[in-house]
Design an enzyme around this catalytic site. Structure first.
Site, PDB file in Angstrom:
ATOM      1  N   GLU A 169     -40.516  37.399 -57.169  1.00 52.26           N
ATOM      2  CA  GLU A 169     -41.192  36.310 -56.461  1.00 52.26           C
ATOM      3  C   GLU A 169     -40.214  35.585 -55.537  1.00 52.26           C
ATOM      4  O   GLU A 169     -40.536  35.267 -54.389  1.00 52.26           O
ATOM      5  CB  GLU A 169     -41.801  35.341 -57.463  1.00 52.26           C
ATOM      6  N   GLY A 209     -46.520  25.914 -59.582  1.00 53.17           N
ATOM      7  CA  GLY A 209     -47.017  25.089 -60.663  1.00 53.17           C
ATOM      8  C   GLY A 209     -46.282  25.308 -61.969  1.00 53.17           C
ATOM      9  O   GLY A 209     -46.117  24.389 -62.762  1.00 53.17           O
ATOM     10  N   ALA A 210     -45.813  26.555 -62.205  1.00 56.16           N
ATOM     11  CA  ALA A 210     -45.165  26.870 -63.477  1.00 56.16           C
ATOM     12  C   ALA A 210     -43.713  27.308 -63.329  1.00 56.16           C
ATOM     13  O   ALA A 210     -42.993  27.370 -64.316  1.00 56.16           O
ATOM     14  CB  ALA A 210     -45.953  27.964 -64.210  1.00 56.16           C
ATOM     15  N   SER A 211     -43.274  27.632 -62.120  1.00 59.39           N
ATOM     16  CA  SER A 211     -41.884  28.061 -61.929  1.00 59.39           C
ATOM     17  C   SER A 211     -41.388  27.636 -60.557  1.00 59.39           C
ATOM     18  O   SER A 211     -42.169  27.269 -59.676  1.00 59.39           O
ATOM     19  CB  SER A 211     -41.757  29.581 -62.080  1.00 59.39           C
ATOM     20  N   THR A 212     -40.085  27.692 -60.400  1.00 54.20           N
ATOM     21  CA  THR A 212     -39.475  27.421 -59.102  1.00 54.20           C
ATOM     22  C   THR A 212     -38.438  28.492 -58.832  1.00 54.20           C
ATOM     23  O   THR A 212     -37.786  28.983 -59.767  1.00 54.20           O
ATOM     24  CB  THR A 212     -38.854  26.014 -59.051  1.00 54.20           C
ATOM     25  N   GLN A 213     -38.287  28.874 -57.561  1.00 51.73           N
ATOM     26  CA  GLN A 213     -37.372  29.944 -57.187  1.00 51.73           C
ATOM     27  C   GLN A 213     -36.436  29.500 -56.073  1.00 51.73           C
ATOM     28  O   GLN A 213     -36.842  28.742 -55.186  1.00 51.73           O
ATOM     29  CB  GLN A 213     -38.137  31.179 -56.698  1.00 51.73           C
TER      30      GLN A 213
END
Length: 499
Positions: A169, A209-213
């Protein structure tokens, strides 16, 4: 006298024939044109944690430097929550499926019927489904299988329906950001041969909403083979990309973790919880399941799922930042030069960065433009968090569920970028907060489509000659014969003159 005249005419026709032959050959070879083999299409379903978006992309059938030149044709938001919620509410499921089918119908109408069978369709699920799989692998498999069965029944070329990794992602987001910024395609032909290592690129930061990259290009010799580094080849150049995804640090899941921290820190048995991130005058009831029902809220007290807590806003900017700070493990990076948070290795930041998705929405809610200083962000955050609920609702046309969380979001973005990723007041100026570039959404799905196009055989352009082959052959024969005859007459004339 007659022989000399015949010789002169023969020489003239010989030279003229040769000139015509050369001209015809030059026109046929150098003035040929190519007719495009047409367009190709690809559909990507971005199944995020809080929503699903269908993207339709198109590109010329012929490719550039072995990667298709892709552009966004259509974006369609599927109504309802993310696909990880399928199976929990039958009424909501019907609405989600109906909306999904409407989006597919729009894409189908935009693609010529003759190209339906050649149009790839893929679904990539992100952090929401990664979390569900960690909780209930059977449920996640059933959801993916039902979506796969539906997609296989469409008149398109089904490619896959899967859960992509956080690193994928992040990488696809990096590819999207640089493609839209024009960092892969060399527009100046004079510089085509001198761009070192593919030229300058931009880093990317995605907040879902649930992760950051986070992802950015690093020197070719850094971290080769190590975790977090990926070598990719695009448009004739190789890149060494560092990327990392933090699961449970997306905006929604991080908010749940902050709420959980506030409930756990409550010293009285009362079910009333003061929240410094909510504005003064805002009060809301939340169930224990809403706060502790996620695998991201690791510490779960013994509460009945439907037990209610009354959250009361105190509008304290400093207090909000302090509680946000508690969900980051910064001690594990103490003394380490290259470390973000939670003990994760991160190379030194370099160059400019594009911050999109939740980063953009947070800055936009604060009415900040695409580029601003860290001091301005802090002062704007403080002013926003200090406003009471009545003032906020009167000055911002934002839905309640988003407006009440923007103080938290602003403090979270600060903590993540400054305390986590280690941006300073100076390097903060290298961040651009954007949602789209040239009318294309900044999303991992475009990078996925660009990568996928490498697996689609390039179709040659159709050759269109300036004249038909039969005409070209006839002209060659006629003027070649004329040249030969002229040469023979010239030789005969020269022999007669000599004797």
């Amino acid at each position: 006298m007659a022989s000399r005249l015949a010789g002169s005419l023969a020489l003239f026709f010989l030279l003229a024939s040769i000139a015509v032959l050369i001209a015809v050959a030059v026109v046929q070879v150098h003035k040929r044109t190519y007719e495009s083999a047409g367009q190709r299409f690809g559909i990507v379903l971005d199944a995020g944690s809080s929503r699903t978006t269908l993207y339709l992309y198109q590109w010329p059938a012929e490719k550039e430097n072995n990667t298709g030149v892709v552009s966004q044709n259509l974006s369609c938001l599927v109504e309802g929550p993310g696909i990880s919620s399928l199976g929990q509410d039958s009424i909501q499921d019907q609405k989600t499926w109906s909306s999904l089918k409407n989006c597919v119908a729009k894409a189908r109408e935009a693609i010529p019927p003759s190209l339906h069978s050649n149009t790839t369709i893929s679904l990539g699920a992100t952090a929401g489904m990664r979390l569900l799989r960690s909780q209930n692998e059977t449920a996640s498999d059933e959801i993916l299988q039902s979506l796969e069965n539906y997609l296989k029944g469409l008149p398109f070329s089904f490619r896959n329906a899967s859960i992509i990794s956080g690193e994928e992602e992040g990488l696809y987001g990096w590819i999207t950001a640089n493609y839209l910024k024009g960092n892969f395609l060399e527009r100046n032909l004079w510089n085509l041969w001198v761009r070192p290592h593919g030229g300058e690129t931009i880093g990317s930061m995605d907040l879902g909403g649930a992760s950051t990259q986070i992802a950015f290009n690093t020197p070719l010799d850094e971290g080769v083979g190590a975790e977090g580094f990926i070598r990719v080849w695009l448009y004739g150049y190789g890149y060494n990309v560092y990327t990392h995804s933090f699961l449970c640090y997306g905006k929604n899941e991080a908010h749940k973790r902050v709420l959980a921290a506030l409930v756990l820190a409550k010293k009285s048995p009362s079910k009333t919880v003061e929240n410094p991130c909510f504005p003064v005058g805002y009060r809301t009831n939340m169930s224990a399941a809403d706060i502790f029902g996620s695998p991201c809220t690791e510490q779960r007290p013994v509460y009945a799922p439907h037990e209610q807590f009354l959250l009361v806003g105190t509008g304290d900017p400093a207090g909000c930042r302090a509680v946000v700070h508690t969900i980051f493990d910064l001690q594990s990076c103490h003394g380490l030069a290259n470390c973000s948070f939670n003990g994760v290795y991160q190379p030194a930041l370099s160059g400019h960065f594009l911050a999109y998705a939740g980063f953009y929405h947070t800055a936009n809610a604060l009415k900040l433009n695409r580029s601003f200083t860290l001091d301005l962000f802090n002062s704007t955050t403080f002013a926003f968090c200090s406003k009471n609920w009545t003032t906020l609702t009167a000055n911002y046309e934002i839905k309640e569920k988003y407006l009440m969380a923007h103080c938290f979001s602003a403090n979270y973005v600060y903590t993540l970028l400054v305390e986590g990723y280690k941006f300073t007041a100076e390097t903060w100026n290298n961040i651009l907060f954007e949602k789209t570039v040239d009318k294309s959404d900044i999303a991992w799905s475009l990078g996925y489509m660009l990568t996928l196009s490498n697996m689609i055989p390039a179709e040659p352009k159709l050759l269109r000659l300036p004249m038909d082959n039969s005409v070209f052959a006839g002209l060659l024969f006629m003027f070649s014969s004329l040249a030969i005859l002229s040469l023979m007459f010239l030789i005969i004339s020269l022999v007669r003159v000599c004797y």
